[in-house]
Design a protein around this motif. Structure first.
Motif, PDB file in Angstrom:
ATOM      1  N   LYS A  78      47.177  45.479  38.005  1.00 41.82           N
ATOM      2  CA  LYS A  78      45.971  46.196  37.777  1.00 41.82           C
ATOM      3  C   LYS A  78      45.567  46.817  36.657  1.00 41.82           C
ATOM      4  CE  LYS A  78      42.195  47.689  39.539  1.00 41.82           C
ATOM      5  NZ  LYS A  78      40.796  46.965  39.751  1.00 41.82           N
ATOM      6  N   HIS A  84      46.531  39.919  33.142  1.00 37.43           N
ATOM      7  CA  HIS A  84      45.333  39.384  33.865  1.00 37.43           C
ATOM      8  C   HIS A  84      45.113  38.017  33.794  1.00 37.43           C
ATOM      9  CE1 HIS A  84      43.092  43.581  34.599  1.00 37.43           C
ATOM     10  NE2 HIS A  84      44.180  43.408  35.244  1.00 37.43           N
ATOM     11  N   TYR A  89      48.321  36.936  38.852  1.00 38.70           N
ATOM     12  CA  TYR A  89      47.503  37.145  40.110  1.00 38.70           C
ATOM     13  C   TYR A  89      48.149  36.572  41.237  1.00 38.70           C
ATOM     14  CZ  TYR A  89      43.413  38.335  37.049  1.00 38.70           C
ATOM     15  OH  TYR A  89      42.551  38.890  36.277  1.00 38.70           O
TER      16      TYR A  89
END
Length: 342
Positions: A78, A84, A89
């Motif tokens: 996060k 990312h 994910y």
């Protein structure tokens, strides 16, 4: 005189009819379900309830490690924008699923082994049953999604980010969740329709569909057939897709010219292979034991079921933290205030 005899005969008939109705009411399976099976009784260590406290410390360590490890993975992904990416994910999905699966079993496991509270209400039992089976199905689906991610990354490295966009990843996650919920949703209703007029003692310290089903005193063929179809639709289908995925991955790896690049590509799959083995090996072992090991000690059944339910959520974050360089470095960076380099 005759009138008195007639009245006496009618009184006896009425008393006999009342006795028959009372007997029928007592013997009715539905009434026995209502009276005697508002609760199920959970089992800790089979045949040795006085030794259940031996599991208290190991369970505390397992649940603490599970919670800490998976929360750290989620927090690191996060807060670190460099993570990312699609691979991370999907890893976050796996960590969230592991956390949810552990929390589903924790209330009854801790109540049995820490506080010796063995009784669980019928509604609480089928609720726990729903969540355990649902998150088990979600974990299987997430592992398939992670295999697809590795295939795309190795086969189409230049188009990796354009194929697995945020929208596609979100749709994959939603499909995995909805598939599992849809497959497991009928289970509580199938269990709730059954009468329970025999023993109400379960084999584990948590509620499972097959465990509750065997206590019913009615025909359970519908439950058995639906349970088999759900397993085929989720577990067996996912296992076949995983095998096909890794066959395609190996084909893609063999097509890479450089030996160093081939090893690097295979290394990115190592953590996922470990996660797949951690999930499927105990599951297959538990299935074989239930099918062919009925003569074995109940403790063997209990241990293998607990390994299937508790071990993957504990070890998955450890495997990914140790084997994935980016995760390992970011964990140190987050908790050491950025004092190390990438």
């Amino acid at each position: 005189m005759v009138t008195n005899r007639i009245i006496a005969s009618w009184d006896k008939a009425i008393v006999s009819l009342s006795d028959c109705e009372e007997l029928h009411s007592t013997m009715s399976p539905f009434n026995q379900t209502t009276d005697n099976h508002q609760n199920f009784i959970l089992t800790g260590i089979p045949g040795m309830p006085e030794k259940d406290f031996w599991m208290a410390l190991p369970l505390c360590l397992l649940y603490s490690t599970t919670f800490l490890g998976n929360v750290i993975i989620l927090v690191v992904i996060k807060v670190d924008r460099s993570l990312h990416e699609p691979m991370y994910y999907f890893l976050a999905m796996l960590a969230a699923t592991d956390l949810s699966l552990s929390l589903s079993s924790m209330p009854t496991m801790t109540s049995v082994h820490w506080f010796n509270w063995r009784s669980v209400t019928f509604d609480a039992c089928i609720t726990q049953m729903f969540f355990i089976h649902t998150f088990g199905g979600v974990e299987s689906g997430v592992l398939v999604a992670m295999a697809f991610d590795r295939f795309v990354a190795i086969r189409f490295p230049l188009r990796y980010a354009t194929i697995l966009t945020h929208g596609i990843i979100g749709k994959i996650g939603a499909t995995v969740l909805l598939r599992s919920v849809g497959a497991v949703l009928p289970v509580p209703f199938l269990i709730k329709r059954l009468p329970f007029c025999h023993s109400n003692i379960l084999s584990h310290a948590y509620c499972l569909h097959q465990d509750a089903m065997r206590l019913a005193c009615a025909d359970t063929r519908v439950n058995s057939i639906y349970g088999l179809l759900a397993v085929i639709f989720i577990i067996v289908l996912d296992a076949l897709i995983l095998l096909i995925s890794y066959f395609l991955i190996l084909q893609a790896v063999l097509g890479i010219a450089s030996r160093e690049e081939r090893l690097k590509a295979l290394n990115t799959c190592f953590s996922h292979v470990c996660a797949v083995l951690l999930f499927y090996v105990p599951l297959i072992g538990m299935t074989l034991i239930h099918r062919f090991g009925k003569h074995l000690s109940p403790i063997v059944h209990m241990l293998l079921a607990n390994v299937y339910l508790l071990l993957p959520p504990v070890l998955n974050p450890v495997v990914y933290s140790v084997r994935t360089k980016q995760i390992r470095q970011r964990i140190v960076r987050v908790f050491c205030g950025g004092r190390i380099g990438p």
